[in-house]
Design a protein around this motif. Sequence first.
Motif, PDB file in Angstrom:
ATOM      1  N   SER A 199      22.904  32.426  -6.380  1.00 24.18           N
ATOM      2  CA  SER A 199      21.858  32.959  -5.511  1.00 24.18           C
ATOM      3  C   SER A 199      20.775  31.925  -5.307  1.00 24.18           C
ATOM      4  O   SER A 199      20.171  31.457  -6.286  1.00 24.18           O
ATOM      5  N   TRP A 209      19.291  27.186  -7.410  1.00 24.55           N
ATOM      6  CA  TRP A 209      20.044  28.432  -7.448  1.00 24.55           C
ATOM      7  C   TRP A 209      19.941  29.032  -8.857  1.00 24.55           C
ATOM      8  O   TRP A 209      19.603  28.323  -9.821  1.00 24.55           O
ATOM      9  N   THR A 247      24.398  34.468 -11.050  1.00 25.41           N
ATOM     10  CA  THR A 247      24.542  35.890 -10.734  1.00 25.41           C
ATOM     11  C   THR A 247      25.818  36.411 -11.374  1.00 25.41           C
ATOM     12  O   THR A 247      26.615  35.644 -11.934  1.00 25.41           O
TER      13      THR A 247
END
Length: 634
Positions: free
Chosen positions: A558, A565, A568
């Motif tokens: 994500s 990032w 997740t």
Amino acid sequence: MAFNTGLSGLRAASVDLDVTGNNIANASTVGFKGSRVQFGDLYASGFLSGGTNPIGDGVRVQDVQQKFGQGNISFTDNGLDMAISGDGFFILNNNGEVRYSRAGQFSIDKEGYVVNNQNMKVQGYTADEDGNLSGIRGDLQIETANLAPRRTTNLQTDVNLDSRESVLEQRVRDIGPVNVSAIQGETFSFQYTDGSADYQVAIPAGADAREAAGLIDGAAGVSASASTTALLPTTLNDTYIQNAQAAGNFTFSLNIGGAPLALDTSPAKVNSLETLANAINNSSETTISASVVDEGSGPQLRVIQSRGEDLTYSFDNGSGTPTTATLQGDVNVTTDRSIAGVTPISGTTNFADAYTASPIRITNEFNPLDQRTYNHATSTTIYDSLGNSHELTQFYVKDPSPGNGVGQSQWSIYMQIDGELVAGTDTQPYTALFDQDGQLESINGDPNGEIIVTDWIPKDATGAPNGADGPPADPTSVVSPIPEPPTSSAFVVDLGNTTQYGAAFGVNDQQQNGYTTGRLSGLDVSDQGVIFARYTNGQSQSLGQVALAAFNNTDGLSPVGDTTWVETFESGQPIIGAADTGTLGSIKASSVEESNVDLSAELVNLIIAQRNYQANAKTIETSDAVTQTIINLR
């Protein structure tokens, strides 16, 4: 229905425009990964049946997917900039939150941590104070303090000694002078260090010194000569000669080996000891010489016959009782180091006793200040516990071959630090033996070829101890290798790779493990992400290794901004390791990974998105016109 369909198209086209615009906006963002919109159509359907002729309800945005393809790698002038070539992400610590990034624009903060532009700390494998990498992951920190000095505990020297070199140093014994009368009728033999057969010498009972010297000189490694010296009594003086000449009854004669010497002793020629010596020296016999000496008892005439034949003198002043004496010669013998000893066989033991009593005399003895007394030398720098540098010089002196000289060679090794001989070589050098193939057999019996120096006292330029660690209290307790941490100035000189071939002397390699204090002068990063610190003393040390993370489903990450990032559920847990291991890519130092956005393609996509938006707007406009027509019916 048409209104909703067109409206969904407008919304989808708008998202497409937004994504394309974001890609274009980040075309120059380091580590940025472009995105693309994925659309899906909409259909109305019942719970049990989708109908026979379904009409679509429009379009929806199913996903905005990032493209994690490799971006171009460009060079920068920042040594801490890093680019990943291949799979993987940098691991960043954002105040406890773990983020992942491909943007490798790093620098050092005030506390020495490696950080990105948002002060997120780069994670990696830390190193201990000796530069050994560990498996512990943490924030990478650059230590900017001076590198502490390290004393030398091991010196490896790889040299080739030229087997063609000649022996420079000679060790001899000077035997004598031995009067021939002491060894007449004696038989003895010389023994040799190389195991050669003994050489036997028999001196006849009536031999003179000249004959005895000739017999002894026939032995290998032996040089013999003879001479006869006559020191006439002090009764023969100037007054004696003058009174006898005045009375006309002075007589003087010399016989050499029984043969009289022709002398002119007339009053016109001889009136003193000095003129008598001149008369002897002016004779036709070249092997004899005379001089006037005073050894404390008054002037005396000394006559020397250089071949060692018997010498008889006689002088008279007419008293009727001449003074007469016959002197036998002395033998002088010199033996080299090939002679192991002398053994008496028969007769007296005088010659063997004289050999035992004679001291060893060294000609061309080793002198570090005289290049003529050693064959080879090499120097290197070593360091004491304070980081002070000292010069160690190794001297190599070729010795005669041991044994019978077949299949083995021998060299002496001396060591000097700052002009002072160490390792006990001031009294006894080390002995290196080589086999027939030129390979080192041992040094002082050690097959490893190691010399442990335990007597070095580090000194300053004035010759006084400089305060560094000195020799160990118990030199016999020192072992190789020197245990860490070292507690004395003792160190090991490893000569195990030394050879002796028929080639010029050469230093193939010479390394020691000490160094002086160093200041940080620069940083380097390897393809494995290891950060090396370079210091002013020429040393380098590992400070840590950048860690990389990979995911089974990279698309599941994500994005959270700042080109980072987060993990997740869809991405799965990170697979963390060192760069260039497993499936992880390598790291390119002083480089960054550019955005993987294809600007030309994005501009084309922008045109397509614009037309899609216009076409969907046209659908709404047409539907509005149809609806208006119906409303206008009366």
